[in-house]
Design a protein around this motif. Structure first.
Motif, PDB file in Angstrom:
ATOM      1  N   ASP A  58     -22.762  23.666  -2.486  1.00  0.00           N
ATOM      2  CA  ASP A  58     -21.395  23.522  -3.000  1.00  0.00           C
ATOM      3  C   ASP A  58     -20.446  24.574  -2.440  1.00  0.00           C
ATOM      4  OD1 ASP A  58     -22.200  21.362  -4.491  1.00  0.00           O
ATOM      5  OD2 ASP A  58     -22.427  22.487  -6.365  1.00  0.00           O
ATOM      6  N   GLU A  59     -20.884  25.816  -2.346  1.00  0.00           N
ATOM      7  CA  GLU A  59     -20.002  26.887  -1.866  1.00  0.00           C
ATOM      8  C   GLU A  59     -19.661  26.694  -0.390  1.00  0.00           C
ATOM      9  OE1 GLU A  59     -21.562  30.723  -2.736  1.00  0.00           O
ATOM     10  OE2 GLU A  59     -21.512  30.444  -4.905  1.00  0.00           O
ATOM     11  N   LYS A  60     -20.658  26.372   0.401  1.00  0.00           N
ATOM     12  CA  LYS A  60     -20.408  26.147   1.821  1.00  0.00           C
ATOM     13  C   LYS A  60     -19.492  24.942   2.025  1.00  0.00           C
ATOM     14  CE  LYS A  60     -23.695  26.914   4.741  1.00  0.00           C
ATOM     15  NZ  LYS A  60     -24.943  26.827   5.561  1.00  0.00           N
ATOM     16  N   ALA A  61     -19.735  23.870   1.264  1.00  0.00           N
ATOM     17  CA  ALA A  61     -18.906  22.669   1.381  1.00  0.00           C
ATOM     18  C   ALA A  61     -17.466  22.952   0.977  1.00  0.00           C
ATOM     19  CB  ALA A  61     -19.487  21.543   0.532  1.00  0.00           C
ATOM     20  N   ALA A  62     -17.276  23.781  -0.050  1.00  0.00           N
ATOM     21  CA  ALA A  62     -15.925  24.116  -0.507  1.00  0.00           C
ATOM     22  C   ALA A  62     -15.169  24.897   0.567  1.00  0.00           C
ATOM     23  CB  ALA A  62     -15.998  24.929  -1.796  1.00  0.00           C
ATOM     24  N   ARG A  63     -15.844  25.848   1.212  1.00  0.00           N
ATOM     25  CA  ARG A  63     -15.194  26.601   2.295  1.00  0.00           C
ATOM     26  C   ARG A  63     -14.836  25.669   3.447  1.00  0.00           C
ATOM     27  NH1 ARG A  63     -19.310  30.443   0.988  1.00  0.00           N
ATOM     28  NH2 ARG A  63     -20.611  29.731   2.729  1.00  0.00           N
ATOM     29  N   HIS A  64     -15.757  24.769   3.753  1.00  0.00           N
ATOM     30  CA  HIS A  64     -15.539  23.831   4.848  1.00  0.00           C
ATOM     31  C   HIS A  64     -14.349  22.913   4.559  1.00  0.00           C
ATOM     32  CE1 HIS A  64     -17.774  21.148   7.999  1.00  0.00           C
ATOM     33  NE2 HIS A  64     -16.569  21.505   8.396  1.00  0.00           N
ATOM     34  N   LYS A  65     -14.274  22.407   3.337  1.00  0.00           N
ATOM     35  CA  LYS A  65     -13.173  21.517   2.965  1.00  0.00           C
ATOM     36  C   LYS A  65     -11.829  22.240   3.040  1.00  0.00           C
ATOM     37  CE  LYS A  65     -15.912  18.394   0.076  1.00  0.00           C
ATOM     38  NZ  LYS A  65     -16.192  17.893  -1.290  1.00  0.00           N
ATOM     39  N   LYS A  66     -11.826  23.499   2.642  1.00  0.00           N
ATOM     40  CA  LYS A  66     -10.582  24.277   2.726  1.00  0.00           C
ATOM     41  C   LYS A  66     -10.156  24.449   4.185  1.00  0.00           C
ATOM     42  CE  LYS A  66      -9.472  27.670  -0.089  1.00  0.00           C
ATOM     43  NZ  LYS A  66      -9.305  28.991  -0.768  1.00  0.00           N
ATOM     44  N   TYR A  67     -11.132  24.727   5.032  1.00  0.00           N
ATOM     45  CA  TYR A  67     -10.825  24.882   6.456  1.00  0.00           C
ATOM     46  C   TYR A  67     -10.325  23.575   7.063  1.00  0.00           C
ATOM     47  CZ  TYR A  67     -11.501  25.809  11.439  1.00  0.00           C
ATOM     48  OH  TYR A  67     -11.312  25.949  12.791  1.00  0.00           O
ATOM     49  N   ILE A  68     -10.962  22.478   6.716  1.00  0.00           N
ATOM     50  CA  ILE A  68     -10.535  21.180   7.223  1.00  0.00           C
ATOM     51  C   ILE A  68      -9.115  20.858   6.768  1.00  0.00           C
ATOM     52  CG2 ILE A  68     -10.901  18.689   6.856  1.00  0.00           C
ATOM     53  CD1 ILE A  68     -13.840  19.147   7.333  1.00  0.00           C
ATOM     54  N   ARG A  69      -8.810  21.188   5.520  1.00  0.00           N
ATOM     55  CA  ARG A  69      -7.451  20.971   5.024  1.00  0.00           C
ATOM     56  C   ARG A  69      -6.441  21.765   5.843  1.00  0.00           C
ATOM     57  NH1 ARG A  69      -3.441  18.043   3.712  1.00  0.00           N
ATOM     58  NH2 ARG A  69      -2.198  18.659   1.892  1.00  0.00           N
ATOM     59  N   ALA A  70      -6.800  22.990   6.169  1.00  0.00           N
ATOM     60  CA  ALA A  70      -5.915  23.825   6.987  1.00  0.00           C
ATOM     61  C   ALA A  70      -5.728  23.214   8.376  1.00  0.00           C
ATOM     62  CB  ALA A  70      -6.482  25.236   7.092  1.00  0.00           C
ATOM     63  N   LEU A  71      -6.817  22.738   8.973  1.00  0.00           N
ATOM     64  CA  LEU A  71      -6.717  22.125  10.292  1.00  0.00           C
ATOM     65  C   LEU A  71      -5.827  20.886  10.263  1.00  0.00           C
ATOM     66  CD1 LEU A  71     -10.392  22.324  11.633  1.00  0.00           C
ATOM     67  CD2 LEU A  71      -8.447  23.770  12.261  1.00  0.00           C
ATOM     68  N   VAL A  76      -4.562  18.563  13.374  1.00  0.00           N
ATOM     69  CA  VAL A  76      -5.880  18.205  13.891  1.00  0.00           C
ATOM     70  C   VAL A  76      -6.399  16.957  13.186  1.00  0.00           C
ATOM     71  CG1 VAL A  76      -8.298  18.944  14.062  1.00  0.00           C
ATOM     72  CG2 VAL A  76      -6.442  20.588  14.502  1.00  0.00           C
ATOM     73  N   GLN A  77      -6.980  16.042  13.953  1.00  0.00           N
ATOM     74  CA  GLN A  77      -7.597  14.846  13.383  1.00  0.00           C
ATOM     75  C   GLN A  77      -9.086  15.120  13.161  1.00  0.00           C
ATOM     76  OE1 GLN A  77      -7.259  11.267  15.748  1.00  0.00           O
ATOM     77  NE2 GLN A  77      -8.583  10.088  14.388  1.00  0.00           N
ATOM     78  N   VAL A  78      -9.569  14.913  11.943  1.00  0.00           N
ATOM     79  CA  VAL A  78     -10.951  15.219  11.586  1.00  0.00           C
ATOM     80  C   VAL A  78     -11.782  13.938  11.571  1.00  0.00           C
ATOM     81  CG1 VAL A  78     -12.474  16.187   9.826  1.00  0.00           C
ATOM     82  CG2 VAL A  78     -10.233  17.229  10.257  1.00  0.00           C
ATOM     83  N   ILE A  79     -12.909  13.960  12.288  1.00  0.00           N
ATOM     84  CA  ILE A  79     -13.832  12.833  12.337  1.00  0.00           C
ATOM     85  C   ILE A  79     -15.139  13.282  11.676  1.00  0.00           C
ATOM     86  CG2 ILE A  79     -14.971  11.121  13.787  1.00  0.00           C
ATOM     87  CD1 ILE A  79     -11.922  11.107  14.059  1.00  0.00           C
ATOM     88  N   LEU A  80     -15.467  12.680  10.542  1.00  0.00           N
ATOM     89  CA  LEU A  80     -16.632  13.109   9.774  1.00  0.00           C
ATOM     90  C   LEU A  80     -17.892  12.315  10.098  1.00  0.00           C
ATOM     91  CD1 LEU A  80     -15.049  13.647   6.237  1.00  0.00           C
ATOM     92  CD2 LEU A  80     -15.813  15.418   7.835  1.00  0.00           C
ATOM     93  N   GLY A  81     -18.989  13.037  10.239  1.00  0.00           N
ATOM     94  CA  GLY A  81     -20.313  12.441  10.308  1.00  0.00           C
ATOM     95  C   GLY A  81     -20.980  12.682   8.971  1.00  0.00           C
ATOM     96  N   LYS A  82     -22.291  12.869   8.978  1.00  0.00           N
ATOM     97  CA  LYS A  82     -22.992  13.155   7.728  1.00  0.00           C
ATOM     98  C   LYS A  82     -24.312  13.847   8.025  1.00  0.00           C
ATOM     99  CE  LYS A  82     -25.482   8.757   7.272  1.00  0.00           C
ATOM    100  NZ  LYS A  82     -25.767   7.620   6.361  1.00  0.00           N
ATOM    101  N   PHE A  83     -24.903  14.405   6.981  1.00  0.00           N
ATOM    102  CA  PHE A  83     -26.233  14.985   7.093  1.00  0.00           C
ATOM    103  C   PHE A  83     -27.245  14.012   6.508  1.00  0.00           C
ATOM    104  CE2 PHE A  83     -23.929  18.952   7.629  1.00  0.00           C
ATOM    105  CZ  PHE A  83     -24.743  19.653   8.516  1.00  0.00           C
ATOM    106  N   LEU A 189       1.539  24.409   1.644  1.00  0.00           N
ATOM    107  CA  LEU A 189       1.178  23.034   1.348  1.00  0.00           C
ATOM    108  C   LEU A 189       2.425  22.223   0.997  1.00  0.00           C
ATOM    109  CD1 LEU A 189      -1.895  23.848  -0.911  1.00  0.00           C
ATOM    110  CD2 LEU A 189      -1.990  22.855   1.381  1.00  0.00           C
ATOM    111  N   PRO A 190       2.375  20.901   1.091  1.00  0.00           N
ATOM    112  CA  PRO A 190       3.530  20.070   0.709  1.00  0.00           C
ATOM    113  C   PRO A 190       3.978  20.322  -0.728  1.00  0.00           C
ATOM    114  CG  PRO A 190       1.934  18.758   1.911  1.00  0.00           C
ATOM    115  CD  PRO A 190       1.291  20.087   1.676  1.00  0.00           C
ATOM    116  N   SER A 191       3.067  20.738  -1.581  1.00  0.00           N
ATOM    117  CA  SER A 191       3.402  21.005  -2.982  1.00  0.00           C
ATOM    118  C   SER A 191       4.191  22.292  -3.171  1.00  0.00           C
ATOM    119  CB  SER A 191       2.113  21.094  -3.814  1.00  0.00           C
ATOM    120  OG  SER A 191       1.347  22.220  -3.403  1.00  0.00           O
ATOM    121  N   GLY A 192       4.252  23.100  -2.110  1.00  0.00           N
ATOM    122  CA  GLY A 192       4.922  24.390  -2.215  1.00  0.00           C
ATOM    123  C   GLY A 192       3.960  25.542  -2.433  1.00  0.00           C
TER     124      GLY A 192
END
Length: 202
Positions: A58-71, A76-83, A189-192
């Motif tokens: 969960d912690e690693k995924a949360a950091r990753h999601k935050k980074y993806i949001r920033a990208l 940046v266009q994000v293309i997701l695979g899976k584990f 962010l768009p929300s301010g």
């Protein structure tokens, strides 16, 4: 002006960054990094980032999601695979353990690289990876579209001679370039509200 499309192998890049003693470089501005190697007559028109979420952590995924949001906020266009969950058995002691294998990234990169060439979306493709599994796709683009060029931007310590020989040119990322192309500490962010890097990457 020559159009440049970047194809970023998220896991190949991440593991290269993980080996550095500088966690803050993980908050990396991918578009800034690619632009830093372009010539004056080249323009970055798209950046595709290929990755997957470590859903079991969960912690690693949360950091990753935050980074993806920033990208995504930088375009940046994000293309997701899976584990894929996989059971492993130790050959020496017979002990069993659960492992996770990342799937689809290589195929996704190859597919989008060829798709972009067929749709004439770029004149130059820059592949950010040191994964030799991508060589057939690079060779196919060069064979089918002789006017298009493919370059390799190797993550730190990921250089391979075989991949270098397949490309029209190559360059290896160095630590100063990573440090010079870090995303802002605050992204509006768009929300301010503001998006900030994970605490572990600050």
């Amino acid at each position: 002006m020559k159009r440049v499309a970047a194809f970023v192998d998220g896991f190949n890049l991440y593991h290269a960054l993980e080996n550095l003693d500088s966690p803050k470089v993980k908050w990396l501005d991918l578009q800034g990094l690619v632009r830093s190697v372009l010539k004056s007559d080249e323009k970055l028109v798209s950046t595709l980032y290929f990755t997957a979420y470590a859903t079991w952590d969960d912690e690693k995924a949360a950091r990753h999601k935050k980074y993806i949001r920033a990208l995504e906020l930088t375009g940046v266009q994000v293309i997701l695979g899976k584990f894929k969950r996989r059971n492993r058995t130790c050959r020496e002691c017979g002990a069993r353990a659960v492992d996770h294998e990342e799937k689809r990234t290589d195929v996704n990169i190859a597919t989008h690289l060829l798709r972009g060439a067929f749709l004439n979306e770029f004149d130059l493709a820059i592949v950010v990876s040191g994964d030799t599994d991508l060589i057939p796709a690079i060779d196919a683009v060069k064979e089918l579209f002789p006017a298009k060029r493919v370059g390799i931007l190797f993550p730190m310590n990921r250089h391979t001679t075989e991949m270098e020989q397949s490309a029209d040119f190559s360059e290896s990322v160095k630590l100063p370039a990573l440090l010079a192309n870090r995303l802002p500490d605050q992204i509006r962010l768009p929300s301010g509200k503001y998006l900030t890097p994970p605490t572990e990457w600050q």
